[in-house]
Design an enzyme around this catalytic site. Structure first.
Site, short mmCIF file in Angstrom:
data_model
loop_
_atom_site.label_atom_id
_atom_site.label_comp_id
_atom_site.label_asym_id
_atom_site.label_seq_id
_atom_site.Cartn_x
_atom_site.Cartn_y
_atom_site.Cartn_z
N GLU A 19 -8.32 -5.23 -2.04
CA GLU A 19 -8.41 -4.28 -3.82
C GLU A 19 -9.37 -6.27 -4.02
O GLU A 19 -8.40 -6.18 -4.57
CB GLU A 19 -7.58 -4.22 -4.75
CG GLU A 19 -7.33 -3.15 -4.52
CD GLU A 19 -5.89 -2.48 -5.37
OE1 GLU A 19 -5.35 -3.20 -5.76
OE2 GLU A 19 -6.12 -1.24 -5.45
N GLU A 22 -6.91 4.03 -0.22
CA GLU A 22 -5.82 4.10 -1.00
C GLU A 22 -6.27 6.10 -2.40
O GLU A 22 -6.79 5.32 -3.14
CB GLU A 22 -4.96 2.89 -2.02
CG GLU A 22 -4.88 2.37 -1.57
CD GLU A 22 -3.86 0.66 -1.98
OE1 GLU A 22 -4.05 1.39 -3.26
OE2 GLU A 22 -4.19 -0.28 -0.95
C1 BGP Z 1 -2.77 -0.83 -5.64
C2 BGP Z 1 -2.62 -2.08 -4.51
C3 BGP Z 1 -1.24 -1.62 -3.18
C4 BGP Z 1 -0.64 -0.36 -3.99
C5 BGP Z 1 -1.06 0.81 -5.51
C6 BGP Z 1 0.07 1.22 -5.75
O1 BGP Z 1 -3.05 -1.87 -6.41
O2 BGP Z 1 -3.62 -2.58 -3.63
O3 BGP Z 1 -0.68 -2.05 -2.47
O4 BGP Z 1 0.64 -0.84 -4.30
O5 BGP Z 1 -2.00 0.08 -5.88
O6 BGP Z 1 -0.06 0.42 -7.31
P1 BGP Z 1 1.82 0.60 -7.47
O7 BGP Z 1 2.54 -0.40 -6.03
O8 BGP Z 1 1.61 -0.59 -8.59
O9 BGP Z 1 2.21 1.56 -7.87
#
Ligand code: BGP
Length: 499
Positions: A200, A394
């Protein structure tokens, strides 16, 4: 329906002759491994983020680290620092890979901890124990028959690079980073199918600690020139890594990734619509345009001028960027967003950012607005823009799961996650039918991990439950959730039908 590689009514060759989609699962080193000081690993930027009980869904407080906060964390052995223990994947490696094999995923996305290989980030030689650990990881994944989707850096940066060099504001990091990447490709290049130089990459703008390792000034907001200078250095680092990888490990496919927010205007007023376009450009398309299309987009000139942002480019930076665009593009997608010129419009949280509330959507407990059709929209818009294959790297639902006993067995019933996933999978099929070239789908946090946004273990995404709480209490045992069986059956029936 088109079944040949020739579109009807034209003699142009069709680039996508129905791919066999890859289905996968992801973790990231800092959120999964724990063992923060084992095997000579150095402290990194996630190890110093304390657990703060959640008072609002925005959760930004957990990511605004000042110099004094970092100093406090380094000397604190009492507080809770969730990334230091994470899911204890370091010690559960074999068990976890066996679970992923049983799940039947085609591809596993994981990241390498930069500080495990280069504890201070600036050494000449890699740490032997770190190399040995990832030797085990790569061979376990290979032996389980899974492809590798590697994230070179997923937020965690050796803390020394922040404290001694100022994080990615300092151009010297490009050289350190290329050295780290070279070790990775020389040693494991033959195992890597797809990779991202940065997770990201647009997070550097809206979450500078996670994205580019910037310390927040004690009493003022981030300096935006520093933010965009850091991003520029990451762009150049990304292009230089791709250039080097094409020389030493040419079979690997290189990508760039952004968090995709799928923006909608709040109303059909021209003002809301224009604001939506501007937000989308700066938050989302900027990095894609630089890394996938190879140029600094002109819309940023006005943004930089209006915000007094100055960045320094070296003479051949633009040429390096133009020459080394990535092979595929990639998104994380969790929720759609809404833009409004009305400052009093009600807001809710999203992935690292806040957005106006959408009355047509329901949200998770963390306020993220669930929008499967938004995924189809996002894929269409991205494909229209870049015409490169897309990997959904993701997606998933963060929820508070409950561990229960059923006839003496530990169980987790998560129908809400199955519903979320199945509705998103339907929209991926729709996007493919729309003509979008999707390579595959990777479920986020396939084994429960610590949240990158809020440092909570209890915000879970996995189909495998990890028995640990926000304070690191628990057995760290692994329990298959109902969604495990559902995802396993889904993948096997998809592949069965494709045979
Ligand atoms: C993205 C990241 C991840 C992940 C995901 C979910 O921003 O690449 O590392 O964690 O989001 O977010 P969160 O963990 O805040 O729920």
């Amino acid at each position: 329906m088109l079944t040949t590689s020739q579109p009807v009514g034209t003699s142009l060759p069709r680039p996508l002759a129905r791919r066999r989609l890859l289905w996968g699962g992801a973790t990231a080193s800092s959120q999964y491994e724990g063992a923060f000081s084992a095997g000579g690993k150095g402290l990194d930027t996630q190890d110093v983020r304390p657990y703060l009980p959640r008072t609002s869904n925005a959760t930004t407080a957990t990511r605004l680290l000042t110099r004094s906060a970092v100093e406090r964390a380094k000397n604190d052995s009492q507080g809770t620092y969730p990334f230091r223990t994470a899911s204890n994947g370091y010690e559960h490696l074999d068990e976890d890979i066996a679970l992923l094999k049983e799940l039947g995923i085609d591809i596993y996305r994981f990241s390498i901890s930069w500080a495990r290989l280069f504890p201070n980030g600036d050494e000449q030689e890699a740490n032997a124990e770190g190399l040995a650990y990832y030797d085990r990881v790569f061979s376990a994944v290979r032996n389980a028959g899974m492809k590798v989707f590697l994230t070179l850096t997923h937020y965690a940066l050796p803390l020394n690079l922040v404290e001694s060099y100022g994080g990615w504001t300092n151009r010297v990091l490009i050289g350190f980073y290329v050295r780290f990447a070279q070790v990775v490709f020389e040693r494991w290049g033959e195992f890597i199918d797809f990779y991202l130089p940065f997770n990201e990459i647009n997070a550097g703008y809206f979450s500078p600690w996670n994205g580019v390792g910037l310390i927040k000034p004690e009493d003022s907001p981030y300096n935006q020139s520093n933010v965009f200078q850091s991003l520029h250095h990451q762009f150049v680092a990304s292009a230089r890594v791709i250039e080097m990888q094409r020389r030493i490990a040419p079979a690997c496919q290189s990508g760039c990734m952004v968090a995709d927010f799928c923006y909608y205007p709040h109303t059909c007023s021209p003002e809301d619509n224009l604001k939506t376009i501007r937000e989308e450009q700066v938050n989302q398309w900027f990095a894609i345009d630089v890394l996938a299309r190879g140029f600094y987009p002109t819309y940023m000139d006005r943004f930089f001028a209006e915000h007094g942002i100055h960045i320094e480019l070296k003479p051949n930076d633009l040429e390096v960027l133009a020459r080394n665009t990535c092979d595929f593009v990639s998104i994380s997608y969790y929720q759609s967003s809404v833009c409004s010129t009305n400052e009093t419009a009600e807001h809710t949280a999203g992935n690292l950012v806040c957005t106006v509330k959408n009355p047509y959507l329901q949200a998770t407990e963390w306020g993220w607005q669930i929008d499967p059709i938004g995924l189809r929209t996002a894929l269409n818009k991205l494909y229209d823009r870049v015409h490169k294959p897309i990997f959904i790297s993701e997606n998933g639902m963060g929820a508070r799961d409950v561990l229960e006993r059923d006839n003496g067995n530990a169980v987790v019933h998560d129908p809400y996650r199955i519903d979320y996933l199945s509705r998103h999978f339907e929209q991926i099929d729709e996007a493919v039918a729309d003509g979008v070239d999707v390579i595959g789908y990777i479920m986020w946090g396939v084994i429960d991990i610590v949240s990158a946004g809020s440092c909570e273990m209890e915000k879970r995404y996995g189909v495998v439950y990890v028995d640990a709480d926000n304070h690191g209490n628990g057995t760290y045992g692994r329990i298959k959730k109902d969604s495990f069986t559902w995802y396993r059956d889904f993948i096997s029936s998809r592949h069965g039908n494709e045979e």
